[in-house]
Structures are given as C-alpha cells and as structure tokens.
Design an enzyme around this catalytic site. Structure first.
Site, PDB file in Angstrom:
ATOM      1  N   LYS A  43      48.106  40.409  52.041  1.00 22.01           N
ATOM      2  CA  LYS A  43      49.121  40.847  51.111  1.00 22.01           C
ATOM      3  C   LYS A  43      48.612  40.820  49.672  1.00 22.01           C
ATOM      4  O   LYS A  43      49.149  41.478  48.792  1.00 22.01           O
ATOM      5  CB  LYS A  43      50.349  39.908  51.187  1.00 22.01           C
ATOM      6  CG  LYS A  43      51.036  39.870  52.517  1.00 22.01           C
ATOM      7  CD  LYS A  43      52.192  38.856  52.440  1.00 22.01           C
ATOM      8  CE  LYS A  43      52.774  38.605  53.792  1.00 22.01           C
ATOM      9  NZ  LYS A  43      53.760  37.482  53.747  1.00 22.01           N
ATOM     10  N   GLY A  44      47.580  40.040  49.434  1.00 23.96           N
ATOM     11  CA  GLY A  44      47.177  39.702  48.068  1.00 23.96           C
ATOM     12  C   GLY A  44      46.881  40.875  47.148  1.00 23.96           C
ATOM     13  O   GLY A  44      47.026  40.755  45.934  1.00 23.96           O
ATOM     14  N   GLU A  99      40.320  44.756  47.318  1.00 20.25           N
ATOM     15  CA  GLU A  99      40.540  43.363  47.726  1.00 20.25           C
ATOM     16  C   GLU A  99      40.901  42.544  46.484  1.00 20.25           C
ATOM     17  O   GLU A  99      40.374  42.780  45.397  1.00 20.25           O
ATOM     18  CB  GLU A  99      39.262  42.851  48.408  1.00 20.25           C
ATOM     19  CG  GLU A  99      39.231  41.395  48.806  1.00 20.25           C
ATOM     20  CD  GLU A  99      40.250  40.985  49.870  1.00 20.25           C
ATOM     21  OE1 GLU A  99      41.442  41.249  49.662  1.00 20.25           O
ATOM     22  OE2 GLU A  99      39.849  40.358  50.873  1.00 20.25           O
ATOM     23  N   ASP A 100      41.798  41.600  46.667  1.00 23.49           N
ATOM     24  CA  ASP A 100      42.174  40.741  45.546  1.00 23.49           C
ATOM     25  C   ASP A 100      41.032  39.779  45.197  1.00 23.49           C
ATOM     26  O   ASP A 100      40.585  39.714  44.057  1.00 23.49           O
ATOM     27  CB  ASP A 100      43.470  39.971  45.849  1.00 23.49           C
ATOM     28  CG  ASP A 100      43.480  39.360  47.254  1.00 23.49           C
ATOM     29  OD1 ASP A 100      42.456  39.484  47.964  1.00 23.49           O
ATOM     30  OD2 ASP A 100      44.486  38.757  47.644  1.00 23.49           O
ATOM     31  N   ASP A 103      35.952  35.376  48.672  1.00 22.68           N
ATOM     32  CA  ASP A 103      35.627  33.946  48.627  1.00 22.68           C
ATOM     33  C   ASP A 103      34.419  33.724  49.543  1.00 22.68           C
ATOM     34  O   ASP A 103      33.279  33.948  49.146  1.00 22.68           O
ATOM     35  CB  ASP A 103      36.885  33.192  49.075  1.00 22.68           C
ATOM     36  CG  ASP A 103      36.766  31.689  48.972  1.00 22.68           C
ATOM     37  OD1 ASP A 103      35.836  31.212  48.334  1.00 22.68           O
ATOM     38  OD2 ASP A 103      37.623  30.972  49.539  1.00 22.68           O
ATOM     39  N   LYS A 131      34.522  34.776  43.950  1.00 25.11           N
ATOM     40  CA  LYS A 131      34.133  33.353  43.930  1.00 25.11           C
ATOM     41  C   LYS A 131      32.798  33.234  44.648  1.00 25.11           C
ATOM     42  O   LYS A 131      32.747  32.855  45.817  1.00 25.11           O
ATOM     43  CB  LYS A 131      35.188  32.522  44.675  1.00 25.11           C
ATOM     44  CG  LYS A 131      36.384  32.163  43.846  1.00 25.11           C
ATOM     45  CD  LYS A 131      37.088  30.936  44.364  1.00 25.11           C
ATOM     46  CE  LYS A 131      37.989  31.236  45.528  1.00 25.11           C
ATOM     47  NZ  LYS A 131      38.958  30.160  45.825  1.00 25.11           N
ATOM     48  N   PHE A 152      41.008  27.092  43.655  1.00 24.25           N
ATOM     49  CA  PHE A 152      42.023  27.879  44.362  1.00 24.25           C
ATOM     50  C   PHE A 152      42.979  28.467  43.340  1.00 24.25           C
ATOM     51  O   PHE A 152      43.607  27.744  42.568  1.00 24.25           O
ATOM     52  CB  PHE A 152      42.772  27.013  45.370  1.00 24.25           C
ATOM     53  CG  PHE A 152      43.606  27.831  46.313  1.00 24.25           C
ATOM     54  CD1 PHE A 152      43.038  28.394  47.447  1.00 24.25           C
ATOM     55  CD2 PHE A 152      44.949  28.060  46.055  1.00 24.25           C
ATOM     56  CE1 PHE A 152      43.800  29.178  48.305  1.00 24.25           C
ATOM     57  CE2 PHE A 152      45.727  28.833  46.904  1.00 24.25           C
ATOM     58  CZ  PHE A 152      45.149  29.393  48.030  1.00 24.25           C
ATOM     59  N   VAL A 153      43.059  29.799  43.295  1.00 27.88           N
ATOM     60  CA  VAL A 153      43.865  30.463  42.263  1.00 27.88           C
ATOM     61  C   VAL A 153      45.120  31.092  42.858  1.00 27.88           C
ATOM     62  O   VAL A 153      45.134  31.495  44.021  1.00 27.88           O
ATOM     63  CB  VAL A 153      43.036  31.513  41.484  1.00 27.88           C
ATOM     64  CG1 VAL A 153      41.989  30.840  40.624  1.00 27.88           C
ATOM     65  CG2 VAL A 153      42.400  32.541  42.416  1.00 27.88           C
ATOM     66  N   ASP A 159      48.884  33.949  46.552  1.00 29.60           N
ATOM     67  CA  ASP A 159      49.898  32.925  46.818  1.00 29.60           C
ATOM     68  C   ASP A 159      49.287  31.590  47.218  1.00 29.60           C
ATOM     69  O   ASP A 159      48.096  31.485  47.527  1.00 29.60           O
ATOM     70  CB  ASP A 159      50.802  33.373  47.981  1.00 29.60           C
ATOM     71  CG  ASP A 159      50.085  33.240  49.331  1.00 29.60           C
ATOM     72  OD1 ASP A 159      48.923  33.669  49.424  1.00 29.60           O
ATOM     73  OD2 ASP A 159      50.684  32.684  50.281  1.00 29.60           O
ATOM     74  N   ARG A 165      53.090  34.314  43.999  1.00 34.17           N
ATOM     75  CA  ARG A 165      52.575  35.685  43.966  1.00 34.17           C
ATOM     76  C   ARG A 165      53.109  36.497  42.792  1.00 34.17           C
ATOM     77  O   ARG A 165      52.457  37.411  42.308  1.00 34.17           O
ATOM     78  CB  ARG A 165      53.012  36.450  45.228  1.00 34.17           C
ATOM     79  CG  ARG A 165      52.200  36.195  46.438  1.00 34.17           C
ATOM     80  CD  ARG A 165      52.543  37.253  47.489  1.00 34.17           C
ATOM     81  NE  ARG A 165      52.345  36.744  48.823  1.00 34.17           N
ATOM     82  CZ  ARG A 165      51.157  36.643  49.433  1.00 34.17           C
ATOM     83  NH1 ARG A 165      50.069  37.016  48.800  1.00 34.17           N
ATOM     84  NH2 ARG A 165      51.057  36.164  50.639  1.00 34.17           N
TER      85      ARG A 165
HETATM   86  P1  5GP Z   1      37.350  34.949  52.423  1.00 32.00           P
HETATM   87  O1  5GP Z   1      37.406  35.546  53.809  1.00 32.00           O
HETATM   88  O2  5GP Z   1      36.505  35.765  51.461  1.00 32.00           O
HETATM   89  O3  5GP Z   1      36.958  33.509  52.423  1.00 32.00           O
HETATM   90  O4  5GP Z   1      38.808  34.898  51.886  1.00 32.00           O
HETATM   91  C1  5GP Z   1      39.474  36.002  51.522  1.00 32.00           C
HETATM   92  C2  5GP Z   1      40.959  35.785  51.539  1.00 32.00           C
HETATM   93  O5  5GP Z   1      41.318  34.396  51.418  1.00 32.00           O
HETATM   94  C3  5GP Z   1      41.544  36.488  50.344  1.00 32.00           C
HETATM   95  O6  5GP Z   1      41.877  37.815  50.659  1.00 32.00           O
HETATM   96  C4  5GP Z   1      42.733  35.613  50.035  1.00 32.00           C
HETATM   97  O7  5GP Z   1      43.812  36.036  50.825  1.00 32.00           O
HETATM   98  C5  5GP Z   1      42.323  34.230  50.471  1.00 32.00           C
HETATM   99  N1  5GP Z   1      41.779  33.455  49.328  1.00 32.00           N
HETATM  100  C6  5GP Z   1      40.487  33.131  49.077  1.00 32.00           C
HETATM  101  N2  5GP Z   1      40.382  32.417  47.949  1.00 32.00           N
HETATM  102  C7  5GP Z   1      41.631  32.303  47.465  1.00 32.00           C
HETATM  103  C8  5GP Z   1      42.195  31.690  46.297  1.00 32.00           C
HETATM  104  O8  5GP Z   1      41.524  31.092  45.438  1.00 32.00           O
HETATM  105  N3  5GP Z   1      43.549  31.800  46.157  1.00 32.00           N
HETATM  106  C9  5GP Z   1      44.338  32.449  47.054  1.00 32.00           C
HETATM  107  N4  5GP Z   1      45.653  32.466  46.800  1.00 32.00           N
HETATM  108  N5  5GP Z   1      43.859  33.032  48.157  1.00 32.00           N
HETATM  109  C10 5GP Z   1      42.519  32.965  48.349  1.00 32.00           C
END
Ligand code: 5GP
Length: 175
Positions: A43-44, A99-100, A103, A131, A152-153, A159, A165
């Site tokens: 949803k981000g 993508e928001d 990570d 990140k 964590f943002v 959210d 959000r």
């Molecule tokens: P990844 O698969 O790259 O580890 O994570 C991606 C997803 O994890 C993002 O689309 C998001 O939904 C969530 N996510 C990763 N880091 C953060 C963060 O700092 N804050 C929030 N709210 N969601 C995060």
C-alpha cells in the site's frame, strides 16, 4: 511490549515535494514520446504515486499490485507473494515500478523478476526512499529519491501497523 514513542521528524513535506518534482522531471525527460505503465506497489506507494503522476509531463497508464511479505511489522522475512496480481498486460510495454521504500530489496527484487518473465520492452524502478545499509540483494534503482539511514520511517504513505500513513511529512519511529 512497551508502546512505541512519538515519531520524530526526518523530512518535511516541502523537502519531499521538491524531490518528487525532481524525479518527475527526470522521468518525463527519459520517457518523452512514450506512454509507460507505472506500477505501484501497495500500500505504501499510493501517496507517492498520486503526487508523482500529477507532476509528469507525459501520458502514463497506472496500475497497482499488492505484495505481501511474511514477517513482523518491521522486518521482511524474504518470502513474498503477489496478493493482488496485475490486471494490465506487461509484454512489450515500458514498465516503471513505483516503490515507496527499498530496504532489504527482497520485495521489489521478487516483483522485478516476476515482471521480467512477462517480457516488457523496458523495465525500470523508481523508489522514493532507499535504505541501502540493509540490502540483501542488489537492486538497480533507476530513479532514487532520498537515501535514508537504517531507521524505521512512517508517514507519506508508510505505516506502522496501519498508523501514520496519512502524515504529510516523514518521521522516524523510535524503538
Ligand atoms: P524490503 O523487501 O525491501 O525489505 O521491504 C520493502 C517493504 O517493507 C516496503 O515496501 C515497505 O512496505 C516495508 N518497509 C521497509 N522499510 C520500512 C520502513 O522504514 N518503514 C515502513 N513503514 N515500511 C518499511
């Protein structure tokens, strides 16, 4: 478990707005004469997508997919599944994934592989927040907004357990 403390401001809505505008300029320049499909990961990304497309100077199609990664609210487990799949055809089209935040990279990495198999004519990634310190697999980010520390943002569509959000600025959640 103790309740989390109040979020602390990291980026203001003005700073985010300037960066979204810069990304929109770059995308408009690179896709001039084309009609890409922008694919948002829910949803981000919905807030970012809504702001971005209104600053573009090219016509675009928009669709969203919902991916779920198993794990807790803060940690991606690495297993990803498409919850709500693609409705738009991908083959032969210019696809730009929106993508928001990237990570570990596991979520978007999975989705990029999924799309590649469907033979788009081009495939690029735009991520507003990056990140890099937590990356587990290399992810080519073609349009990168802010590189942020390993915190964590929340806010601007992101959210914590479905809270925050709606906040227009970006905040760090304290542990
Ligand atoms: P990844 O698969 O790259 O580890 O994570 C991606 C997803 O994890 C993002 O689309 C998001 O939904 C969530 N996510 C990763 N880091 C953060 C963060 O700092 N804050 C929030 N709210 N969601 C995060």
């Amino acid at each position: 478990m103790a309740a989390p403390r109040q979020p602390e401001l990291l980026l203001t809505k003005e700073e985010i707005g300037r960066e979204v505008n810069r990304l929109a300029q770059e995308i408009s320049r690179d896709y001039r004469g084309k009609h890409p499909l922008l694919l948002g990961i829910l949803k981000g990304s919905f807030v970012f997508m809504a702001d971005l497309i209104r600053l573009l100077e090219i016509p675009v199609a928009v669709d969203f997919v919902s991916l779920s990664s198993y794990g807790s609210a803060r940690v991606t487990s690495g297993e990803v599944k498409v919850v709500q799949g693609l409705r738009s055809p991908v083959k032969g089209r210019d696809i730009l994934v929106i993508e928001d935040i990237v990570d570990t990279g596991l979520t978007v990495g999975y989705f990029l592989d999924y799309l590649k198999k469907r033979k788009p004519s081009s495939l690029k990634l735009c991520a507003l927040f990056d990140k890099p310190s937590r990356r587990k697999i290399p992810i080519p980010i073609d349009y990168r907004g802010f590189t942020i520390p390993n915190r964590f943002v929340v806010g601007y569509g992101l959210d914590y357990n479905e809270r925050f959000r709606h906040l227009p600025d970006l905040y760090v959640m304290e542990d």
